[in-house]
Scaffold this motif. Sequence first.
Motif, PDB file in Angstrom:
ATOM      1  N   ARG A   5       0.834  -1.204   0.000  1.00 57.61           N
ATOM      2  CA  ARG A   5       0.000   0.000   0.000  1.00 57.61           C
ATOM      3  C   ARG A   5       0.865   1.249   0.000  1.00 57.61           C
ATOM      4  O   ARG A   5       0.599   2.212  -0.706  1.00 57.61           O
ATOM      5  N   SER A  73      -6.542   6.925  -9.854  1.00 58.67           N
ATOM      6  CA  SER A  73      -6.897   6.269  -8.589  1.00 58.67           C
ATOM      7  C   SER A  73      -7.275   4.823  -8.828  1.00 58.67           C
ATOM      8  O   SER A  73      -6.879   3.920  -8.056  1.00 58.67           O
ATOM      9  N   TYR A  77      -5.576   1.386  -7.292  1.00 60.36           N
ATOM     10  CA  TYR A  77      -6.335   0.333  -6.619  1.00 60.36           C
ATOM     11  C   TYR A  77      -6.077  -1.019  -7.276  1.00 60.36           C
ATOM     12  O   TYR A  77      -5.939  -2.045  -6.575  1.00 60.36           O
ATOM     13  N   ASP A  78      -6.019  -1.029  -8.612  1.00 65.63           N
ATOM     14  CA  ASP A  78      -5.761  -2.298  -9.307  1.00 65.63           C
ATOM     15  C   ASP A  78      -4.371  -2.826  -8.981  1.00 65.63           C
ATOM     16  O   ASP A  78      -4.192  -4.028  -8.734  1.00 65.63           O
ATOM     17  N   GLU A  80      -2.611  -2.202  -6.331  1.00 66.60           N
ATOM     18  CA  GLU A  80      -2.604  -2.628  -4.932  1.00 66.60           C
ATOM     19  C   GLU A  80      -3.276  -3.977  -4.770  1.00 66.60           C
ATOM     20  O   GLU A  80      -2.813  -4.839  -4.015  1.00 66.60           O
TER      21      GLU A  80
END
Length: 552
Positions: A5, A73, A77-78, A80
């Motif tokens: 993250r 964003s 997210y992908d 992560e």
Amino acid sequence: MKKNRERFCNREREFVYKFKVGSQCLELRVPLKFPVQENASHLHGRLMLLHNLPCFIEKDLKEALSQFIEEESLRDYDREAEAALEAVKSGEVDLHHLASTWAKAYAETTLEHARPEEPSWDEDFADVYHDLIHSPASETLLNLEHNYFVSISELIGERDVELKKLRERQGIEMEKVMQELGKSLTDQDVNTLAAQHFESQQDLENKWSNELKQSTAIQKQEYQEWVIKLHQDLKNPNNSSLSEEIKVQPSQFRESAEANGRVYEEQRKLEESFTIHLGAQLKTMHNLRLLRADMLDFCKHKRNHRSGVKLHRLQTALSLYSTSLCGLVLLVDNRINSYSGIKRDFATVCQECTDFHFPRIEEQLEVVQQVVLYARTQRRSKLKESHDSGSRNGGSDDKTKTADRNYLNILPGEFYITRHSNLSEIHVAFHLCVDDNVKSGNITARDPAIMGLRNILKVCCTHDITTVSIPLLLVHDMSEEMTIPWCLRRAELVFKCVKGFMMEMASWDGGISRTVQFLVPQSISEEMFYQLSNMLPQIFRVSSTLTLTSKH
């Protein structure tokens, strides 16, 4: 997981936007740190202002900026998510630990998996009492409450006698000292004796206060335990001792009442009742009563067991946990305590009978003080901020000085509420703060006391208080300046304002029938009372009576 993250967070990306102005092709480059914490609309506005961008690109720039933030964003997210899956596949993260963490988070945030709230003791006792007071055991409950009341009253009587003897003895000592003043004694000796007398009174009052507090605590515990046990026995039909538990003993009850010599003297009450209709299209019927009585008469228990007294207490007990509560408006000063005036008399009445459902009056006032202190502190900080800005603009600081001086007290028109189950005819007391201005004859409908009445009626609508008693003249006692014209003007003002407030009630509660009692002091003359009685139907729309006759 946290390392992955952190790897994708706090990355800086460059937003590029190209646009044409005439024949020129311009380009806007802005570095953005992801994840973007700022609102996209706010960021767009800042860009327009800082770079002095033309207005015709405003909408297109906003859409491009929002799209860029959303796409970047989603990519983070992908990435992560893919990194998290790789960590699970490689064995870096324990699969079972991850599953249990997800299950726990889901259970804590989903209502259907949430554990039911455990009912509190107060809620359980309230339900049990409500069942019993509507059962054949109601008379036994009232008898037991009255016996407790007589016990506390006797204790208060002993306290009053002991305090009276102490004051009389101290008075005699002070007279002897004053006779020797200037001869063998000095002013210092008098002051020393006065300090000793004050300390002795404080010690005796504290001793009796602790004893009363302990006695009421024991009574409350015994009463609640007995109520719970009786309710459990009522559920058991095979209990042979049940009839003895709810057996009424009127002779014993009457003896305990008559044995006590402290009986309240009842003055002659004057009373007029009216039925009115308010509203233009949807009319609502209300009951109005005009009474010449003391405000505390609705709170005091009568020790003489006369007919009708027990019915008043029964009605109050039946409606304790209902949607038909009774309230009373007391006019108090701006200090939250029970040391002077009608506040002291009201606290004395509350102490004469143990409250088995709500905290003692002193505990409720302590909570009110804490709430007022917090509210005043917040208001004080805001006034200070406005004062600082006002000083820079040449403003006055009178309001800030007033707030600094009085922030521990409540203001005229404000009120606090106490709840009671041990009073004769009321459940809720509204302590409305008024100042000496109410004694003048020039108050208007915008006076803080009048606006306080409006807010009290609004609370009555939102909290199922269907009966409220109001001091009509906004005073509890008459004085010399309160002449007949003064009384008529004040009554007319309060009548008209309350009428307007009651018409507002229709929008607050949908139009529920209520009972409003207007109280005037006992010292008012009968002639004045009947003048006020004749005024009321002229202001309110009183329902007319129909006379039915049969045709032969």
